[in-house]
Motif scaffolding. Sequence first.
Motif, PDB file in Angstrom:
ATOM      1  N   VAL A  69       0.858  -1.176   0.000  1.00 39.48           N
ATOM      2  CA  VAL A  69       0.000   0.000   0.000  1.00 39.48           C
ATOM      3  C   VAL A  69       0.893   1.224   0.000  1.00 39.48           C
ATOM      4  O   VAL A  69       1.809   1.348   0.812  1.00 39.48           O
ATOM      5  N   SER A  70       0.643   2.123  -0.918  1.00 36.89           N
ATOM      6  CA  SER A  70       1.410   3.375  -0.944  1.00 36.89           C
ATOM      7  C   SER A  70       0.468   4.521  -0.619  1.00 36.89           C
ATOM      8  O   SER A  70      -0.688   4.526  -0.996  1.00 36.89           O
ATOM      9  N   GLY A  71       0.977   5.484   0.082  1.00 40.53           N
ATOM     10  CA  GLY A  71       0.157   6.626   0.446  1.00 40.53           C
ATOM     11  C   GLY A  71      -0.406   6.472   1.846  1.00 40.53           C
ATOM     12  O   GLY A  71      -0.117   5.538   2.577  1.00 40.53           O
ATOM     13  N   SER A  72      -1.227   7.418   2.204  1.00 40.47           N
ATOM     14  CA  SER A  72      -1.826   7.402   3.529  1.00 40.47           C
ATOM     15  C   SER A  72      -3.335   7.260   3.412  1.00 40.47           C
ATOM     16  O   SER A  72      -3.903   7.343   2.331  1.00 40.47           O
ATOM     17  N   LEU A  73      -3.960   7.076   4.528  1.00 43.20           N
ATOM     18  CA  LEU A  73      -5.412   6.945   4.555  1.00 43.20           C
ATOM     19  C   LEU A  73      -6.061   8.290   4.232  1.00 43.20           C
ATOM     20  O   LEU A  73      -5.508   9.344   4.569  1.00 43.20           O
ATOM     21  N   PRO A  74      -7.213   8.278   3.605  1.00 39.67           N
ATOM     22  CA  PRO A  74      -7.883   9.554   3.323  1.00 39.67           C
ATOM     23  C   PRO A  74      -8.353  10.202   4.606  1.00 39.67           C
ATOM     24  O   PRO A  74      -8.791   9.545   5.540  1.00 39.67           O
ATOM     25  N   ARG A  75      -8.243  11.517   4.625  1.00 39.64           N
ATOM     26  CA  ARG A  75      -8.662  12.249   5.821  1.00 39.64           C
ATOM     27  C   ARG A  75     -10.170  12.481   5.769  1.00 39.64           C
ATOM     28  O   ARG A  75     -10.704  12.896   4.769  1.00 39.64           O
ATOM     29  N   GLY A  76     -10.794  12.219   6.855  1.00 40.95           N
ATOM     30  CA  GLY A  76     -12.226  12.446   6.960  1.00 40.95           C
ATOM     31  C   GLY A  76     -12.496  13.563   7.952  1.00 40.95           C
ATOM     32  O   GLY A  76     -11.591  14.225   8.455  1.00 40.95           O
ATOM     33  N   ALA A  77     -13.735  13.762   8.224  1.00 43.39           N
ATOM     34  CA  ALA A  77     -14.101  14.773   9.206  1.00 43.39           C
ATOM     35  C   ALA A  77     -13.656  14.289  10.582  1.00 43.39           C
ATOM     36  O   ALA A  77     -13.766  13.110  10.897  1.00 43.39           O
ATOM     37  N   PRO A  78     -13.137  15.187  11.414  1.00 40.92           N
ATOM     38  CA  PRO A  78     -12.711  14.751  12.748  1.00 40.92           C
ATOM     39  C   PRO A  78     -13.919  14.299  13.554  1.00 40.92           C
ATOM     40  O   PRO A  78     -14.992  14.911  13.524  1.00 40.92           O
ATOM     41  N   ARG A  79     -13.724  13.215  14.228  1.00 36.70           N
ATOM     42  CA  ARG A  79     -14.825  12.682  15.049  1.00 36.70           C
ATOM     43  C   ARG A  79     -14.815  13.359  16.405  1.00 36.70           C
ATOM     44  O   ARG A  79     -13.781  13.502  17.049  1.00 36.70           O
ATOM     45  N   ARG A  80     -15.997  13.745  16.823  1.00 34.08           N
ATOM     46  CA  ARG A  80     -16.124  14.328  18.149  1.00 34.08           C
ATOM     47  C   ARG A  80     -16.698  13.273  19.079  1.00 34.08           C
ATOM     48  O   ARG A  80     -17.712  12.649  18.776  1.00 34.08           O
ATOM     49  N   SER A  81     -16.041  13.073  20.166  1.00 30.07           N
ATOM     50  CA  SER A  81     -16.548  12.107  21.129  1.00 30.07           C
ATOM     51  C   SER A  81     -17.435  12.821  22.139  1.00 30.07           C
ATOM     52  O   SER A  81     -17.236  14.000  22.454  1.00 30.07           O
ATOM     53  N   GLN A  82     -18.394  12.093  22.649  1.00 26.42           N
ATOM     54  CA  GLN A  82     -19.293  12.674  23.629  1.00 26.42           C
ATOM     55  C   GLN A  82     -18.573  12.764  24.972  1.00 26.42           C
ATOM     56  O   GLN A  82     -17.902  11.822  25.384  1.00 26.42           O
ATOM     57  N   PRO A  83     -18.721  13.864  25.668  1.00 28.71           N
ATOM     58  CA  PRO A  83     -18.067  13.961  26.975  1.00 28.71           C
ATOM     59  C   PRO A  83     -18.744  13.078  28.022  1.00 28.71           C
ATOM     60  O   PRO A  83     -18.180  12.798  29.059  1.00 28.71           O
ATOM     61  N   TYR A  84     -19.922  12.653  27.732  1.00 28.58           N
ATOM     62  CA  TYR A  84     -20.644  11.810  28.665  1.00 28.58           C
ATOM     63  C   TYR A  84     -21.439  10.778  27.873  1.00 28.58           C
ATOM     64  O   TYR A  84     -21.616  10.876  26.664  1.00 28.58           O
ATOM     65  N   THR A  85     -21.937   9.785  28.552  1.00 24.92           N
ATOM     66  CA  THR A  85     -22.743   8.744  27.920  1.00 24.92           C
ATOM     67  C   THR A  85     -24.207   8.958  28.256  1.00 24.92           C
ATOM     68  O   THR A  85     -24.540   9.465  29.324  1.00 24.92           O
ATOM     69  N   SER A  86     -25.042   8.556  27.351  1.00 24.28           N
ATOM     70  CA  SER A  86     -26.478   8.697  27.601  1.00 24.28           C
ATOM     71  C   SER A  86     -27.099   7.383  28.062  1.00 24.28           C
ATOM     72  O   SER A  86     -28.307   7.314  28.268  1.00 24.28           O
ATOM     73  N   ASN A  87     -26.284   6.368  28.205  1.00 21.61           N
ATOM     74  CA  ASN A  87     -26.785   5.073  28.649  1.00 21.61           C
ATOM     75  C   ASN A  87     -27.018   5.113  30.162  1.00 21.61           C
ATOM     76  O   ASN A  87     -26.094   5.369  30.937  1.00 21.61           O
ATOM     77  N   PRO A  88     -28.258   4.846  30.632  1.00 21.51           N
ATOM     78  CA  PRO A  88     -28.519   4.913  32.079  1.00 21.51           C
ATOM     79  C   PRO A  88     -27.776   3.846  32.877  1.00 21.51           C
ATOM     80  O   PRO A  88     -27.525   4.029  34.070  1.00 21.51           O
ATOM     81  N   LEU A  89     -27.393   2.767  32.258  1.00 21.41           N
ATOM     82  CA  LEU A  89     -26.659   1.728  32.980  1.00 21.41           C
ATOM     83  C   LEU A  89     -25.237   2.166  33.324  1.00 21.41           C
ATOM     84  O   LEU A  89     -24.644   1.670  34.280  1.00 21.41           O
ATOM     85  N   HIS A  90     -24.703   3.090  32.560  1.00 24.34           N
ATOM     86  CA  HIS A  90     -23.356   3.563  32.836  1.00 24.34           C
ATOM     87  C   HIS A  90     -23.290   4.417  34.110  1.00 24.34           C
ATOM     88  O   HIS A  90     -22.223   4.616  34.668  1.00 24.34           O
ATOM     89  N   ARG A  91     -24.417   4.914  34.596  1.00 18.93           N
ATOM     90  CA  ARG A  91     -24.436   5.707  35.818  1.00 18.93           C
ATOM     91  C   ARG A  91     -24.073   4.866  37.028  1.00 18.93           C
ATOM     92  O   ARG A  91     -23.606   5.383  38.042  1.00 18.93           O
ATOM     93  N   LYS A  92     -24.294   3.549  36.925  1.00 20.16           N
ATOM     94  CA  LYS A  92     -24.008   2.666  38.056  1.00 20.16           C
ATOM     95  C   LYS A  92     -22.528   2.271  38.153  1.00 20.16           C
ATOM     96  O   LYS A  92     -22.106   1.691  39.133  1.00 20.16           O
ATOM     97  N   LEU A  93     -21.761   2.605  37.133  1.00 22.44           N
ATOM     98  CA  LEU A  93     -20.347   2.246  37.132  1.00 22.44           C
ATOM     99  C   LEU A  93     -19.577   3.150  38.085  1.00 22.44           C
ATOM    100  O   LEU A  93     -19.952   4.309  38.290  1.00 22.44           O
ATOM    101  N   PRO A  94     -18.513   2.639  38.679  1.00 20.73           N
ATOM    102  CA  PRO A  94     -17.714   3.505  39.581  1.00 20.73           C
ATOM    103  C   PRO A  94     -17.027   4.602  38.795  1.00 20.73           C
ATOM    104  O   PRO A  94     -16.626   4.409  37.653  1.00 20.73           O
ATOM    105  N   ARG A  95     -16.889   5.760  39.414  1.00 20.47           N
ATOM    106  CA  ARG A  95     -16.273   6.905  38.760  1.00 20.47           C
ATOM    107  C   ARG A  95     -14.823   7.030  39.231  1.00 20.47           C
ATOM    108  O   ARG A  95     -14.505   6.701  40.349  1.00 20.47           O
ATOM    109  N   PRO A  96     -14.002   7.569  38.353  1.00 22.98           N
ATOM    110  CA  PRO A  96     -12.581   7.693  38.744  1.00 22.98           C
ATOM    111  C   PRO A  96     -12.351   8.766  39.772  1.00 22.98           C
ATOM    112  O   PRO A  96     -13.065   9.669  39.998  1.00 22.98           O
TER     113      PRO A  96
END
Length: 96
Positions: A69-96
């Motif tokens: 393979v020659s060259g690099s991967l095509p650049r796409g739009a930067p992905r933004r990650s969510q600062p928090y999760t919307s899954n209610p089950l994740h609220r029960k996990l221990p926090r750092p």
Amino acid sequence: MPIYEYRCPACSIFEVISPMGAASDQQSCPTCGQASQRKISAPNLSKTSSAAFQLIDSTHRSASEPQVVSGSLPRGAPRRSQPYTSNPLHRKLPRP
């Protein structure tokens, strides 16, 4: 169609593809022209599908002929990650 093997006394083993039951006991060698006897060999039977054969063949082929393979991967739009999760089950996990 089946593949029949013949042994030439002067050269080596060669293969002939002919219809079932139409193969003769002797065949002339394609290299030197001498009469060659048909060799009794194990049949090539398999229970795998053609997709499995293609995967096996591509795996063996990539070991000796890797794709470069020659060259690099095509650049796409930067992905933004969510600062928090919307899954209610994740609220029960221990926090750092």
